[in-house]
Design a protein around this motif. Structure first.
Motif, mmCIF file in Angstrom:
data_model
loop_
_atom_site.group_PDB
_atom_site.id
_atom_site.type_symbol
_atom_site.label_atom_id
_atom_site.label_comp_id
_atom_site.label_asym_id
_atom_site.label_seq_id
_atom_site.Cartn_x
_atom_site.Cartn_y
_atom_site.Cartn_z
ATOM 1 N N GLU A 194 1.105 -0.690 -0.642
ATOM 2 C CA GLU A 194 0.094 0.037 0.429
ATOM 3 C C GLU A 194 0.878 1.292 -0.198
ATOM 4 O OE1 GLU A 194 -3.863 -2.291 2.762
ATOM 5 O OE2 GLU A 194 -2.097 -0.678 3.635
ATOM 6 N N ALA A 195 0.428 2.544 -0.684
ATOM 7 C CA ALA A 195 0.993 2.850 -0.352
ATOM 8 C C ALA A 195 1.470 4.484 0.272
ATOM 9 C CB ALA A 195 0.905 4.410 -2.009
ATOM 10 N N LEU A 196 2.733 4.510 0.933
ATOM 11 C CA LEU A 196 3.018 5.303 2.145
ATOM 12 C C LEU A 196 3.033 6.757 1.847
ATOM 13 C CD1 LEU A 196 5.824 3.827 3.950
ATOM 14 C CD2 LEU A 196 2.872 3.947 4.665
ATOM 15 N N ARG A 197 3.339 7.364 0.277
ATOM 16 C CA ARG A 197 3.177 8.791 0.009
ATOM 17 C C ARG A 197 2.316 9.122 -1.728
ATOM 18 N NH1 ARG A 197 6.286 8.345 4.177
ATOM 19 N NH2 ARG A 197 7.825 6.843 5.036
ATOM 20 N N ASN A 198 2.357 10.487 -1.854
ATOM 21 C CA ASN A 198 1.942 10.417 -2.732
ATOM 22 C C ASN A 198 3.140 11.187 -4.072
ATOM 23 O OD1 ASN A 198 -0.869 10.959 -1.592
ATOM 24 N ND2 ASN A 198 0.170 13.094 -0.588
ATOM 25 N N THR A 229 -8.755 4.759 -3.628
ATOM 26 C CA THR A 229 -8.235 4.445 -1.957
ATOM 27 C C THR A 229 -7.751 5.396 -0.642
ATOM 28 O OG1 THR A 229 -7.280 1.786 -2.606
ATOM 29 C CG2 THR A 229 -7.363 2.518 -0.556
ATOM 30 N N ASP A 230 -6.695 6.251 -1.152
ATOM 31 C CA ASP A 230 -6.626 7.524 -0.478
ATOM 32 C C ASP A 230 -7.265 8.206 -0.154
ATOM 33 O OD1 ASP A 230 -4.326 8.651 0.630
ATOM 34 O OD2 ASP A 230 -4.536 10.118 -1.265
ATOM 35 N N ILE A 258 -14.737 -2.635 -0.398
ATOM 36 C CA ILE A 258 -14.010 -2.842 -2.048
ATOM 37 C C ILE A 258 -14.239 -2.095 -3.109
ATOM 38 C CG2 ILE A 258 -14.305 -5.212 -1.069
ATOM 39 C CD1 ILE A 258 -16.475 -5.836 -2.563
ATOM 40 N N ILE A 259 -13.546 -1.385 -3.737
ATOM 41 C CA ILE A 259 -13.870 -0.726 -5.359
ATOM 42 C C ILE A 259 -14.197 -2.362 -6.666
ATOM 43 C CG2 ILE A 259 -12.696 0.630 -7.262
ATOM 44 C CD1 ILE A 259 -11.085 0.994 -4.432
ATOM 45 N N GLU A 260 -15.181 -2.275 -6.791
ATOM 46 C CA GLU A 260 -15.866 -3.047 -8.565
ATOM 47 C C GLU A 260 -15.986 -1.993 -9.722
ATOM 48 O OE1 GLU A 260 -18.844 -6.399 -5.721
ATOM 49 O OE2 GLU A 260 -19.524 -4.564 -7.059
ATOM 50 N N ILE A 261 -15.394 -2.828 -10.644
ATOM 51 C CA ILE A 261 -15.500 -1.741 -11.749
ATOM 52 C C ILE A 261 -16.316 -3.068 -12.870
ATOM 53 C CG2 ILE A 261 -14.023 -1.013 -13.599
ATOM 54 C CD1 ILE A 261 -13.543 0.373 -11.317
ATOM 55 N N SER A 262 -16.849 -2.708 -13.885
ATOM 56 C CA SER A 262 -17.136 -3.163 -14.429
ATOM 57 C C SER A 262 -17.652 -2.093 -16.238
ATOM 58 C CB SER A 262 -18.980 -3.574 -14.227
ATOM 59 O OG SER A 262 -19.682 -2.244 -14.156
ATOM 60 N N VAL A 320 -7.817 -7.862 -0.354
ATOM 61 C CA VAL A 320 -7.836 -8.121 -1.883
ATOM 62 C C VAL A 320 -9.384 -6.736 -1.741
ATOM 63 C CG1 VAL A 320 -8.751 -8.212 -4.605
ATOM 64 C CG2 VAL A 320 -7.358 -9.893 -3.381
ATOM 65 N N THR A 321 -8.908 -5.792 -2.122
ATOM 66 C CA THR A 321 -9.970 -4.658 -2.536
ATOM 67 C C THR A 321 -10.161 -3.824 -3.387
ATOM 68 O OG1 THR A 321 -8.968 -2.466 -1.561
ATOM 69 C CG2 THR A 321 -9.612 -3.735 -0.103
ATOM 70 N N PHE A 322 -10.116 -4.886 -4.917
ATOM 71 C CA PHE A 322 -10.431 -3.938 -6.015
ATOM 72 C C PHE A 322 -10.235 -5.644 -7.178
ATOM 73 C CE2 PHE A 322 -9.168 -3.093 -10.583
ATOM 74 C CZ PHE A 322 -9.907 -2.324 -10.387
#
Length: 428
Positions: free
Chosen positions: A210-214, A344-345, A357-361, A422-424
């Motif tokens: 996971e990202a710690l920085r921008n 997520t950020d 969770i993020i769902e793309i369709s 898993v969130t995506f």
């Protein structure tokens, strides 16, 4: 413990890499059934590749190539394989990487210099909060690297805050290796059970996944939330099974340092050509010194920016910035290009959100549709408006948002068949 080559002038690093590239190309041409066949079909003479600029003469290697011809990438007989690792299968089926004894030594060296970059030294004790089983390369690599450094290792594995705190109080580790969002769960557990976590002896954490920085190296929402509670140093590290190499931050937190003795990096655009200096592009890697399954011009799918300004730590190597997203996970939504980490950020900024969770369709119009499912402590129309306003302010668009329960999301996020949460989910 900074390797000499990483403190050498850029021209010297470049010359060194060109020699290593020549050695690697001769090796795969002679020993890899896949590359031997590919070079023959494409009429490629490896002797003609004399510089890093000549890399463009070589075709790319993709995840699909390795999936289709997995065994043909092996450069050694099977009796030379000491360890079998598989990718996590984030996008598509996992692939197997056979590692020789020499590859495990290389892996240990890689992690040793990476952890040294993150301030871990001989005499420290590190609690390993990632799995070392399930054919997971990273967990094994961390253990081997710490052992090489003569650093004590507490192999707790992932999850279970109660067990983590039991080990921390008993063995007094100085550093943790973990997914950063789990640090918030540790803090939450400690506060609920009267544990004095601020005086636990933990000095720092090496964070994965996971990202710690921008992109400008300012702290992400996640790292800010951790820092508000717990004054420990957070170091970001980025790697993959295919790379067998890590890019880890030093104390200056301006990107993961490149180890030129282990890997060659390129960044390319959608046209498969190098991106201009200072622009993000897909990371392409060529491994150096790998015996079992070396890769030439492998497309990682990760969108990153390369930074070449000098670092005050003394290393003269380039640095890889935070991963902007996966190329295959790019979303076109209402005229805006998005990647899951950016969404997520935004969500990490709300303490009321327990899980998501993020769902793309693909919708009826053939365009991308986003649905974010949230488990929250308190549902209200006011909170829903606040989330949408934040998305509009940060990302210029507002996805569809649905409230659900933590009990509904937990088994989806923590699938026992997956090594990490898993969130995506991409259903396009």
């Amino acid at each position: 413990m900074i390797p000499k080559i990483e403190m050498a002038p850029p021209d010297e690093i470049r010359e060194f890499q060109q020699k290593e590239l020549t050695r690697t190309l001769f090796y795969v041409a002679q020993n890899s059934p896949y590359y031997s066949r590919l070079f023959s079909e494409k009429n490629i003479d490896v002797k003609s590749i004399r510089s890093l600029e000549d890399l463009h003469k070589l075709p790319f290697t993709t995840k699909a190539d390795i999936q289709q011809f997995n065994d043909d990438f092996l450069c050694v007989p099977s009796n030379k394989i000491i360890d079998y690792a598989t990718t996590s299968g984030t996008l598509g089926d996992p692939v197997t990487f056979g590692q020789t004894d020499a590859d495990l030594d290389r892996l240990a060296y890689n992690e040793a210099i990476s952890f040294d970059c993150a301030g871990i030294k001989e005499g420290d004790v590190v609690q390993l909060m990632t799995t070392i089983d399930r054919r997971f390369m990273a967990g094994l690599a961390y253990f081997l690297g710490l052992r090489k450094m003569k650093v004590g290792v507490i192999r707790v594995g992932a999850g279970i805050p109660e067990l983590q705190w039991d080990s921390i109080r008993k063995y007094r580790p100085t550093h943790l290796i973990t997914v950063p969002s789990f640090l918030l769960k540790l803090i939450e557990y400690a506060e609920a059970h009267g544990i004095d976590y601020k005086n636990s002896g933990i000095k720092g954490a090496v964070c994965i996944g996971e990202a710690l920085r921008n992109q400008d190296f300012s702290d992400s929402t996640l790292s800010r939330k951790i820092a508000e509670k717990w004054d420990i140093k957070l170091y970001s590290t980025y790697a993959s099974t295919e790379m067998s190499t890590a890019f880890t931050e030093c104390e200056h937190a301006i990107g993961g340092h490149h180890h030129p003795e282990l890997i060659i990096v390129e960044t390319i655009g959608d046209d498969d050509k190098p991106v201009p200096e200072g622009q993000p592009g897909e990371l392409v890697i060529t491994t150096l010194g790998v015996e079992g399954m070396p890769l030439v011009r492998f497309k990682t799918g990760d969108i990153v920016q390369i930074h070449r300004e000098p670092c005050n730590c003394g290393r003269n190597t380039l640095r890889v910035g935070p991963v902007l997203g996966r190329k295959q996970q790019m979303i076109k939504y209402k005229g805006t290009t998005l990647y899951p980490p950016a969404m997520t950020d935004v969500l990490n900024g709300f303490g009321n959100i327990e899980a998501h969770i993020i769902e793309i369709s693909t919708n009826d119009l053939g365009t991308d549709e986003i649905i974010i499912k949230l488990a929250v402590k308190e549902q209200s129309e006011e909170f829903l408006r606040e989330i949408k306003d934040h998305f509009r302010a940060k990302l210029r668009v507002t996805p569809k948002i649905e409230f659900t329960t933590k009990e509904t999301l937990a088994p989806i996020i923590n699938n026992p068949m997956s090594r990490k949460p898993v969130t995506f989910f991409d259903y396009r």
